[in-house]
Design an enzyme around this catalytic site. Sequence first.
Site: not given
Length: 143
Positions: A104, A106
């Site tokens: 992922h 950010h």
Amino acid sequence: MEQLKDDCLFCKIIRGEIPSYKVFENDDVLAFLDISQVNPGHVLMVPKKHLTNLFDYTAQDAQQYLQYIPMLANAILKSDERFEGMNISTNNGEVAGQVVMHSHIHFIPRFTGDGLKLFTRNNADKYDEAKYQAVCDKIKANL
């Protein structure tokens, strides 16, 4: 979505088993608000294929999933007149602070006075030309 794992938090969010505040979704990625909201507008973007972190990416994966970074970054930046910049980062491995083992990115919007401190250190005084070159050569040898 056969490439998702049953026990992964982000795979469950992708499948809709856990609710999220979706910012963007297509066949490749899902972007949603981070539950922690380090700053308002903190978004996570995840590939819709379970990849543990960037070390799992092929060149094709990178092209397929990371192409959305500029679009999301600009949309977040424009969403609040206070936003002046953004930290875009990914933690790869537990030692680097990765908590959910699904890749992922950010997106953390930044504004003057937000109070967020990111710590780095400057070790330039511990390096000379030979040390820099040795580190450089080790990395090049593994390309």
